[in-house]
Design a protein around this motif. Sequence first.
Motif, PDB file in Angstrom:
ATOM      1  N   LEU A 124      12.844 -15.350   2.835  1.00 35.67           N
ATOM      2  CA  LEU A 124      13.605 -13.989   2.464  1.00 35.67           C
ATOM      3  C   LEU A 124      13.398 -12.808   3.245  1.00 35.67           C
ATOM      4  CD1 LEU A 124      15.532 -13.156   0.094  1.00 35.67           C
ATOM      5  CD2 LEU A 124      13.305 -12.285  -1.206  1.00 35.67           C
ATOM      6  N   ILE A 125      12.141 -12.299   3.904  1.00 33.45           N
ATOM      7  CA  ILE A 125      11.899 -11.369   4.523  1.00 33.45           C
ATOM      8  C   ILE A 125      12.499 -11.481   5.725  1.00 33.45           C
ATOM      9  CG2 ILE A 125      10.006 -10.231   5.958  1.00 33.45           C
ATOM     10  CD1 ILE A 125       8.287 -11.182   3.578  1.00 33.45           C
ATOM     11  N   LYS A 126      12.727 -12.754   6.300  1.00 33.13           N
ATOM     12  CA  LYS A 126      13.619 -12.917   7.542  1.00 33.13           C
ATOM     13  C   LYS A 126      15.225 -12.789   7.470  1.00 33.13           C
ATOM     14  CE  LYS A 126      10.394 -16.444   9.666  1.00 33.13           C
ATOM     15  NZ  LYS A 126      10.226 -17.830   9.845  1.00 33.13           N
ATOM     16  N   ARG A 127      15.507 -13.200   6.126  1.00 36.57           N
ATOM     17  CA  ARG A 127      16.898 -13.117   6.085  1.00 36.57           C
ATOM     18  C   ARG A 127      17.396 -11.654   5.845  1.00 36.57           C
ATOM     19  NH1 ARG A 127      21.118 -16.031   3.121  1.00 36.57           N
ATOM     20  NH2 ARG A 127      20.247 -17.508   4.441  1.00 36.57           N
ATOM     21  N   LEU A 128      16.624 -11.035   5.334  1.00 39.70           N
ATOM     22  CA  LEU A 128      16.772  -9.559   4.798  1.00 39.70           C
ATOM     23  C   LEU A 128      16.452  -8.456   5.819  1.00 39.70           C
ATOM     24  CD1 LEU A 128      15.780  -9.187   1.250  1.00 39.70           C
ATOM     25  CD2 LEU A 128      18.080  -9.582   2.120  1.00 39.70           C
ATOM     26  N   ASP A 129      15.634  -9.139   7.244  1.00 36.48           N
ATOM     27  CA  ASP A 129      15.683  -8.293   8.338  1.00 36.48           C
ATOM     28  C   ASP A 129      14.794  -7.319   8.083  1.00 36.48           C
ATOM     29  OD1 ASP A 129      15.502  -8.131  11.116  1.00 36.48           O
ATOM     30  OD2 ASP A 129      17.475  -7.168  11.240  1.00 36.48           O
ATOM     31  N   LEU A 130      13.846  -7.410   6.959  1.00 35.20           N
ATOM     32  CA  LEU A 130      12.812  -6.559   6.986  1.00 35.20           C
ATOM     33  C   LEU A 130      12.015  -5.828   7.994  1.00 35.20           C
ATOM     34  CD1 LEU A 130      11.756  -7.222   3.309  1.00 35.20           C
ATOM     35  CD2 LEU A 130      13.816  -6.040   4.041  1.00 35.20           C
ATOM     36  N   LYS A 131      11.897  -4.474   8.217  1.00 32.26           N
ATOM     37  CA  LYS A 131      11.000  -4.062   9.237  1.00 32.26           C
ATOM     38  C   LYS A 131      10.337  -2.749   8.605  1.00 32.26           C
ATOM     39  CE  LYS A 131      14.187  -5.006  13.163  1.00 32.26           C
ATOM     40  NZ  LYS A 131      15.427  -5.870  12.380  1.00 32.26           N
ATOM     41  N   THR A 132       9.195  -2.435   9.358  1.00 29.18           N
ATOM     42  CA  THR A 132       8.412  -1.161   9.269  1.00 29.18           C
ATOM     43  C   THR A 132       7.922  -1.395   7.468  1.00 29.18           C
ATOM     44  OG1 THR A 132      10.096   0.265   8.957  1.00 29.18           O
ATOM     45  CG2 THR A 132       8.851   0.166  10.990  1.00 29.18           C
ATOM     46  N   VAL A 133       7.367  -2.329   7.288  1.00 30.08           N
ATOM     47  CA  VAL A 133       7.362  -2.884   5.779  1.00 30.08           C
ATOM     48  C   VAL A 133       5.926  -2.284   5.235  1.00 30.08           C
ATOM     49  CG1 VAL A 133       6.993  -4.816   4.227  1.00 30.08           C
ATOM     50  CG2 VAL A 133       8.874  -4.920   5.883  1.00 30.08           C
ATOM     51  N   THR A 134       5.880  -1.590   4.220  1.00 30.89           N
ATOM     52  CA  THR A 134       4.686  -1.456   3.494  1.00 30.89           C
ATOM     53  C   THR A 134       4.698  -2.415   2.371  1.00 30.89           C
ATOM     54  OG1 THR A 134       4.798   0.989   3.827  1.00 30.89           O
ATOM     55  CG2 THR A 134       3.462  -0.022   2.048  1.00 30.89           C
ATOM     56  N   LEU A 135       3.655  -3.252   2.442  1.00 34.18           N
ATOM     57  CA  LEU A 135       3.513  -4.209   1.434  1.00 34.18           C
ATOM     58  C   LEU A 135       2.848  -3.701   0.029  1.00 34.18           C
ATOM     59  CD1 LEU A 135       3.416  -7.366   0.343  1.00 34.18           C
ATOM     60  CD2 LEU A 135       1.195  -7.458   1.344  1.00 34.18           C
ATOM     61  N   THR A 169       5.868  -6.985  11.366  1.00 37.63           N
ATOM     62  CA  THR A 169       6.800  -6.553  10.423  1.00 37.63           C
ATOM     63  C   THR A 169       6.088  -5.540   9.521  1.00 37.63           C
ATOM     64  OG1 THR A 169       7.953  -8.557  10.734  1.00 37.63           O
ATOM     65  CG2 THR A 169       8.114  -7.195   8.369  1.00 37.63           C
ATOM     66  N   PHE A 170       4.785  -5.804   9.161  1.00 33.86           N
ATOM     67  CA  PHE A 170       3.932  -4.855   8.315  1.00 33.86           C
ATOM     68  C   PHE A 170       3.294  -3.882   9.074  1.00 33.86           C
ATOM     69  CE2 PHE A 170       4.979  -9.009   6.407  1.00 33.86           C
ATOM     70  CZ  PHE A 170       5.371  -8.553   4.988  1.00 33.86           C
ATOM     71  N   GLU A 171       3.341  -2.601   8.296  1.00 37.69           N
ATOM     72  CA  GLU A 171       2.763  -1.577   8.783  1.00 37.69           C
ATOM     73  C   GLU A 171       1.558  -0.774   7.953  1.00 37.69           C
ATOM     74  OE1 GLU A 171       4.845   1.711  10.109  1.00 37.69           O
ATOM     75  OE2 GLU A 171       5.688   2.452   8.074  1.00 37.69           O
ATOM     76  N   ARG A 172       1.932  -1.142   6.652  1.00 34.86           N
ATOM     77  CA  ARG A 172       1.046  -0.443   5.608  1.00 34.86           C
ATOM     78  C   ARG A 172       0.771  -1.230   4.223  1.00 34.86           C
ATOM     79  NH1 ARG A 172       3.555   5.562   5.211  1.00 34.86           N
ATOM     80  NH2 ARG A 172       4.776   4.613   3.753  1.00 34.86           N
ATOM     81  N   LEU A 173      -0.180  -0.881   3.482  1.00 36.39           N
ATOM     82  CA  LEU A 173      -0.497  -1.660   2.316  1.00 36.39           C
ATOM     83  C   LEU A 173      -0.630  -0.865   1.013  1.00 36.39           C
ATOM     84  CD1 LEU A 173      -1.339  -4.706   1.092  1.00 36.39           C
ATOM     85  CD2 LEU A 173      -3.657  -4.208   2.133  1.00 36.39           C
ATOM     86  N   ILE A 174      -0.172  -1.312  -0.088  1.00 34.08           N
ATOM     87  CA  ILE A 174      -0.790  -0.589  -1.332  1.00 34.08           C
ATOM     88  C   ILE A 174      -1.045  -1.947  -2.079  1.00 34.08           C
ATOM     89  CG2 ILE A 174      -0.102   0.347  -3.213  1.00 34.08           C
ATOM     90  CD1 ILE A 174       2.207   1.910  -1.542  1.00 34.08           C
ATOM     91  N   VAL A 175      -2.243  -2.127  -2.376  1.00 27.81           N
ATOM     92  CA  VAL A 175      -2.905  -3.114  -3.251  1.00 27.81           C
ATOM     93  C   VAL A 175      -3.235  -2.957  -4.549  1.00 27.81           C
ATOM     94  CG1 VAL A 175      -4.762  -3.097  -2.108  1.00 27.81           C
ATOM     95  CG2 VAL A 175      -3.891  -5.480  -2.803  1.00 27.81           C
ATOM     96  N   MET A 176      -2.839  -3.614  -5.609  1.00 32.43           N
ATOM     97  CA  MET A 176      -3.310  -3.317  -6.789  1.00 32.43           C
ATOM     98  C   MET A 176      -3.960  -4.653  -7.304  1.00 32.43           C
ATOM     99  SD  MET A 176       0.024  -0.982  -7.951  1.00 32.43           S
ATOM    100  CE  MET A 176       0.990  -2.192  -7.043  1.00 32.43           C
ATOM    101  N   ASN A 177      -4.541  -4.811  -8.352  1.00 38.10           N
ATOM    102  CA  ASN A 177      -5.338  -5.889  -9.137  1.00 38.10           C
ATOM    103  C   ASN A 177      -4.963  -7.152  -8.834  1.00 38.10           C
ATOM    104  OD1 ASN A 177      -5.749  -3.282 -10.597  1.00 38.10           O
ATOM    105  ND2 ASN A 177      -6.844  -4.408 -12.071  1.00 38.10           N
ATOM    106  N   THR A 178      -5.568  -7.777  -7.759  1.00 37.52           N
ATOM    107  CA  THR A 178      -5.249  -8.904  -7.240  1.00 37.52           C
ATOM    108  C   THR A 178      -6.450  -9.557  -6.364  1.00 37.52           C
ATOM    109  OG1 THR A 178      -3.428 -10.213  -6.014  1.00 37.52           O
ATOM    110  CG2 THR A 178      -4.279  -8.114  -4.868  1.00 37.52           C
TER     111      THR A 178
END
Length: 300
Positions: free
Chosen positions: A110-121, A141-150
């Motif tokens: 899905l990430i490839k299909r939507l051609d996502l770039k400069t992604v914050t996960l 593809t990924f430049e930043r991270l916001i991570v919660m209870n995981t």
Amino acid sequence: MPIDAKRTPDARFDNLPGFDYAPHYVDDLRGYEGLRIHYVDEGPQDAVRTYLCLHGQPTWSYLYRKMIPVFLDSGARVVAPDWLGFGRSDKPVDDKVYSFSFHRNMMVELIKRLDLKTVTLVCQDWGGLIGLTIPMDMPDTFERLIVMNTTLATGTSPGAGFDQWKAYNRTQPDMDIAALMKRGTPILTDAEAAAYAAPFPDATYKAGVRMFPELVMVSPGMEGVDISRRAAAWWANDWKGDSFMAVGAQDPVLGPAQMEKLRKTIRGCPEPMVLADAGHFVQEWGEPVALSALKSFGEL
């Protein structure tokens, strides 16, 4: 052979409180042909940044309704998919269909299909268990991270809280999701709790809900352990992006102790934002979390 799946009637999603985003679908994703996958896709397609918001169990993209507006106000694109088995996505009825790779491969495609770039996960629960294993294979593809209870599941149980949750989940093949969400997040209105249950008219739609706890990699031989161990090493040694962590302190499964272990795994991750009253579903305190994350990234 086509995968037998159920599709929740659209009428179940009418008038959801705080969530009036137009649905987007893809039904010909490579390897998943015939299964309809839903995602929210808001903001400019050519935005400088994209926020990819991944939910967990038993929730869906509705979980991000309080964070999406903050990200949109920053001028970003926001994509919030529903895992297969959840939300507006199709729901395979056979428990055996669900596996770590089934979900992970779908999200990569899905990430490839939507051609996502400069992604914050942006991830929590299974959104992190799977999502945190993806950037190492798509580092540009990924430049930043916001991570919660995981967590990253690398072959041992996250703790007694998880073991108890897994045992309880096994006794609830037709789990009352609205009641569960209300217990875990007392600030929810009845209408909001009902919105979490909207994708699941009856037990035949809940195979994904039943299976996610069973897939958590609690022993070394389970599928996904090797990938997760490789991901942990990558986050510790190779991650160069900015990170932000928010922790719901009342979470009995993936609370402050487990999140501190994860924080130490993520290179350069600062001290977390701890929400004293929040439980597992931190996104229900999403507006202050999102604003704090943007401030930490220097956008506010």
